[in-house]
Design an enzyme around this catalytic site. Structure first.
Site, PDB file in Angstrom:
ATOM      1  N   HIS A  64      -6.991 -68.976  39.015  1.00  0.00           N
ATOM      2  CA  HIS A  64      -5.536 -68.117  38.246  1.00  0.00           C
ATOM      3  C   HIS A  64      -4.834 -66.906  39.555  1.00  0.00           C
ATOM      4  O   HIS A  64      -4.033 -65.852  39.841  1.00  0.00           O
ATOM      5  CB  HIS A  64      -5.022 -67.160  37.281  1.00  0.00           C
ATOM      6  CG  HIS A  64      -5.112 -68.858  36.025  1.00  0.00           C
ATOM      7  ND1 HIS A  64      -3.997 -69.223  36.527  1.00  0.00           N
ATOM      8  CD2 HIS A  64      -5.701 -69.760  34.617  1.00  0.00           C
ATOM      9  CE1 HIS A  64      -3.997 -70.241  35.310  1.00  0.00           C
ATOM     10  NE2 HIS A  64      -4.813 -70.404  34.480  1.00  0.00           N
ATOM     11  N   HIS A  77       9.885 -29.546  40.963  1.00  0.00           N
ATOM     12  CA  HIS A  77       9.710 -31.049  40.050  1.00  0.00           C
ATOM     13  C   HIS A  77       8.846 -31.878  41.018  1.00  0.00           C
ATOM     14  O   HIS A  77       8.996 -32.537  41.589  1.00  0.00           O
ATOM     15  CB  HIS A  77      10.753 -31.375  39.996  1.00  0.00           C
ATOM     16  CG  HIS A  77      10.261 -33.108  38.688  1.00  0.00           C
ATOM     17  ND1 HIS A  77      10.157 -33.746  39.396  1.00  0.00           N
ATOM     18  CD2 HIS A  77      10.878 -32.152  37.427  1.00  0.00           C
ATOM     19  CE1 HIS A  77       9.939 -35.118  38.122  1.00  0.00           C
ATOM     20  NE2 HIS A  77      10.519 -34.250  37.022  1.00  0.00           N
TER      21      HIS A  77
HETATM   22 ZN   LIG Z   1      -3.537 -74.599  32.810  1.00  0.00          ZN
END
Ligand SMILES: [Zn+2]
Length: 440
Positions: A266, A345
């Protein structure tokens, strides 16, 4: 380019199924709803107050430990990769994935249940062309753990993948073109697999309550433990391909290219998705000004000022760089330290106020409205801003690409626009704006 562009698709109707969540072991129901063009895939947490949604985009990636987790603010959705793989490979570009828990039902650890769900809901074409990422130059990502993924030019979406466990046990290889039929037959049934030595500590800590041999294959030594025998001799590499498809779906565009993956995971998949998104943003930033079509191209500052009544210090558009259609355009605003708002700002810490970005979006949307109405004798008043999100600070030196699209105009008096601002590779703010028209 093909003569007829491929169209975006959504699901034909809402469909649902229930099951067990992997990490909590609780019951969860997942509903797949149709969604409009350019919506992408969003997850909705039905179980939380206000039912927040999370865009399935790489910008929202949170963790890649064992599964892919996305989130916005404090809201999370875990283990999204198998649902995303099924939606992407089965050709669904736009959908809402609604769940009453923080992760989808795990099913049997494969994408089979989600493919069945997509088929139950049906897939229908929409009226806008699909967006692609076409690989032009070879790119690659590499990790310390030995993962290597190369992306090569190809006119199809192909994946060639190798898998090997500890001590190179169960080394496998598969190469295929990703099509709905091929995915359904060859990839969707491949189940999650784990090596016993990796999950033992998690089981001891009771972190995978819903995990069992019914939703994962466990490999212990050379033995394969599962409720049902292997569905393919090379089931593991097939599941790796499934995860690649799911993680790359976070790009939000269809990929035309060949993914060659060596021992992917992953983390490496997500790195590639990030690299693709960065490249896409770089291309949009540099390529758009060069592709202004003659006759209907952009507007320079004189033309912008003929349309908009705003003047210093409130003119927030430097140029319109392109009109994609009559209802869609992109403007730019170059932010310098000389902007008056930076003085206050904030002193010593200049950040562009979010409201000024909303104003910039409103001005670009107004240009679309005036162009459509073909008159500047009326003025568009800003009525409301919904779904306003400020995601990242805008600093001096940034160039903001302001995207505006008219989504609705009710009669002569009301109009709605969906807008977002992009700096470098990220959306910095977004809003849905409503306008009313009055005579000047
Ligand atoms: Zn998987």
């Amino acid at each position: 380019m093909a003569a007829t562009p491929e169209l975006q698709q959504t699901v034909g109707k809402t469909a649902s199924f229930s099951g067990t969540a992997l990490h909590t072991g609780e019951k969860v129901t997942l509903k797949l709803h149709p969604a409009p063009v350019d919506h992408g895939i969003k997850f909705r947490r039905k179980d939380l107050q206000d039912e927040p949604t999370i865009d399935a985009r790489i910008e929202n990636l949170k963790t890649v430990e064992r599964a892919t987790t996305i989130g916005e603010g404090s809201v999370r959705v875990h283990t999204v990769e198998h649902v995303l793989a099924a939606l992407s490979a089965m050709g669904v570009d736009n959908a809402v994935v609604e769940m009453d828990a923080n992760e989808p039902p795990i099913g049997d650890g494969s994408a089979q249940a989600y493919v069945d769900l997509v088929k139950k809901a049906g897939v229908t074409a929409q009226d806008e062309p699909r967006k692609f990422f076409v690989v032009r130059d070879t790119m690659h990502v590499e990790s310390k753990t030995g993962a290597l993924i190369v992306l090569l030019p190809d006119n199809k979406f192909r994946i060639s993948c190798t898998q090997a466990g500890p001590d190179n046990r169960f080394a496998q290889f598969l190469s295929m073109e990703v099509t709905p039929a091929g995915f359904e037959r060859e990839i969707a049934p491949a189940r999650t697999f784990v090596f016993y030595e990796d999950v033992k500590p998690l089981m001891d800590k009771n972190l995978i309550k819903g995990g069992s041999l019914e939703n994962a294959i466990v490999v212990r030594g050379d033995a394969v433990l599962s409720k049902e025998p292997l569905r393919f001799a090379d089931e593991f590499v097939r599941h790796k391909i499934l995860d690649i498809i799911g993680d790359l779906a976070l790009v939000g565009r269809r990929i035309r290219g060949h993914v060659v993956a060596v021992k992917p995971g992953h983390a490496a998949n997500a790195d590639l998705a990030r690299a693709i998104t960065r490249e896409q943003t770089r291309r949009s930033a540099v390529a758009t000004p060069r592709t202004i079509p003659s006759g209907d191209g952009g507007l320079d500052i004189d033309q912008v000022m003929q349309i908009l009544p705003h003047r210093f210090p409130f003119l927030m558009v430097d140029r319109i760089i392109s009109f994609e259609t009559e209802t869609k355009c992109v403007g730019i605003k170059t932010v310098t330290i000389n902007e008056p708002f930076f003085q206050g700002h904030f002193p010593g810490h200049p950040v562009m106020p979010g409201v000024m970005q909303v104003e910039a979006m409103a001005q670009v949307a107004s240009i679309l409205l005036f162009k459509l109405a073909k008159t500047t004798s009326r003025i568009g008043y800003f009525m409301s801003a919904d779904e306003v999100k400020f995601r990242k600070p805008v600093l001096p030196g940034d160039t903001i690409f302001i995207h505006a699209e008219l989504t609705k105009s009710r009669g002569e008096r009301l109009a709605k626009a969906k807008c977002h601002c992009v700096v470098n590779d990220a959306i910095v703010s977004e809003a849905e704006l409503m306008f009313t028209f009055l005579d000047k």
